[in-house]
Design an enzyme around this catalytic site. Structure first.
Site, PDB file in Angstrom:
ATOM      1  N   HIS A   1      21.424 103.412-144.657  1.00 28.09           N
ATOM      2  CA  HIS A   1      20.501 103.359-143.519  1.00 28.09           C
ATOM      3  C   HIS A   1      19.942 104.733-143.187  1.00 28.09           C
ATOM      4  CE1 HIS A   1      18.650 102.171-139.821  1.00 28.09           C
ATOM      5  NE2 HIS A   1      19.526 102.814-139.061  1.00 28.09           N
TER       6      HIS A   1
ATOM      7  N   SER B   1      15.251 104.827-137.425  1.00 24.91           N
ATOM      8  CA  SER B   1      15.989 103.799-136.701  1.00 24.91           C
ATOM      9  C   SER B   1      15.491 103.698-135.257  1.00 24.91           C
ATOM     10  CB  SER B   1      17.493 104.092-136.782  1.00 24.91           C
ATOM     11  OG  SER B   1      18.266 103.005-136.345  1.00 24.91           O
TER      12      SER B   1
END
Length: 393
Positions: free
Chosen positions: A356, A162
């Site tokens: 995620h 991320s």
């Protein structure tokens, strides 16, 4: 055989009283209560050390590394980072975690992969606590590597998840690590990230402000779907929250939010009465225990979000080293990366059925993909009959 045939001909067993119905909240029977207790770091890492580096103006900066790079900054005159390491052979894996996460998010992955070094800015004290730009953080990574290894660092593969993936790209593009062999980015794409920024503040406001205990925080992370691997949640959430420094009655500290999280009972009581009873007990426990809140106030870093991600795809493609992109879904690719992938400019692998936090939800698959990438580019050699997993969409 005859007995089995008779059993197969019987009708399905009717649902038991109190069984889970559509729209109801999950309740588990006796003996199936899940363990949400925190796990220690030394179950996964071999060593922890504090590192001091010199800033550009000659000031000593203490790095007390714990995982990777989070965005915690304290109003003092020094940095403090903590370094956890495992393994001593092969190229170094420099792991950078996502914004608000902790390098403990890599803990379960380290068990699947034998050689790595994790770094984080947890318990970090920084002289210029307001500068969280991509340029500054990428330079900091270079300084830490230089402090740890001197002028001749070992071969390094940088891996970021991320926001950590964005910083990894900036670090590679800026040539801050002279011995860098490869780059791996996990579930971050410029187009998707830029689109998500508009709703990020709403997402942050939707999270609980406080938790009554570490166990409560771990339980929330699993049941909310933030982390789908309960083992990883039990170790990584320890780095994401901290004890509240202010009393419960102080402004800005809300009551612990435990809505939607039901403690599993061993007795079948009336649902309304049992819920009221649990709510009273929770309120009493909150008053007795110290509350926990988020370690990182991500909402205060908003002015840096655009700089982390804008132009990321072109920067990623420009890095003159082997590159690996791991995604939770192929729909996350933007136009530039789609073209680059078709031209063979980087290796891509999609790991479906992950959230995620790909490296937490499926640490084995991430370890396999990374090992295949490193063996393919001859960064290391396979051992123990390891079979390469070829990339695929």
């Amino acid at each position: 055989m005859e007995k089995q045939l008779h059993l197969n001909s019987l009708a399905s067993r009717p649902p038991m009283p109190g069984a889970l119905q559509s729209g109801s909240k999950m309740r588990m029977g006796p003996g199936r209560k899940r363990d949400f207790s925190p796990l220690p770091w030394n179950k996964y890492f071999e060593k922890m050390e504090d590192v001091e580096v010199h800033s550009d103006n000659g000031t000593d900066i203490s790095f007390s590394f714990y995982s990777t790079w989070s965005v915690l900054k304290t109003l003092t005159t020094q940095h403090t980072f903590r370094v956890y390491t495992s393994g001593s052979q092969g190229p170094v894996l420099l792991l950078l975690h996502g914004g608000g996460h902790s390098a403990l998010s890599w803990a379960v992955f380290t068990v699947r992969y034998s050689v790595l070094i994790c770094k984080e800015m947890r318990d970090t004290k920084v002289k210029n606590c307001e500068d969280l730009s991509a340029e500054t953080m990428s330079k900091d990574i270079g300084k830490v590597v230089e402090t740890l290894y001197g002028e001749n660092p070992p071969p390094i593969v940088i891996i970021g998840h991320s926001m950590g993936g964005a910083i990894a790209v900036h670090t590679a593009a800026g040539n801050h690590i002279p011995s860098l062999l490869g780059l791996c980015v996990i579930d971050v794409v410029e187009g998707t990230a830029m689109d998500a920024l508009n709703s990020m503040q709403n997402f942050l406001r939707s999270r609980p402000k406080t938790f009554k205990s570490l166990e409560n925080a771990i339980e929330w992370s699993v049941k909310s779907g933030q982390i789908r691997n309960i083992e990883s949640a039990r170790v990584s959430m320890v780095g994401q929250v901290k004890k509240c420094e202010e009393p419960l009655s102080s402004p800005g500290i809300s009551k612990s939010i435990v809505e939607g999280i039901i403690e599993e009972d061993e007795e079948d009581e009336d649902e309304g009465e049992s819920n009221n009873k649990r709510k009273k007990e929770d309120d009493q426990e909150v008053k007795k225990e110290s509350l926990f809140t988020w370690r990182i106030e991500l909402s205060k870093t908003e002015k840096y979000w655009d700089g982390w991600f804008r132009g990321l795809s072109a920067l990623f493609l420009s890095c003159p080293i082997p590159k690996l992109l791991l995604l939770a879904g192929v729909d996350r690719l933007d136009k530039d990366l789609t073209i680059g992938q078709m031209q063979g400019k980087f290796q891509m692998q999609v790991l479906p059925q992950c959230g995620h936090a790909v490296h937490e939800d499926a640490p084995e698959k991430v370890a396999e993909a990374l090992a295949t990438f490193m063996v393919r580019h001859k960064f290391t050699e396979a051992k123990g009959g390891f079979q390469c997993v070829f990339p695929a969409c």
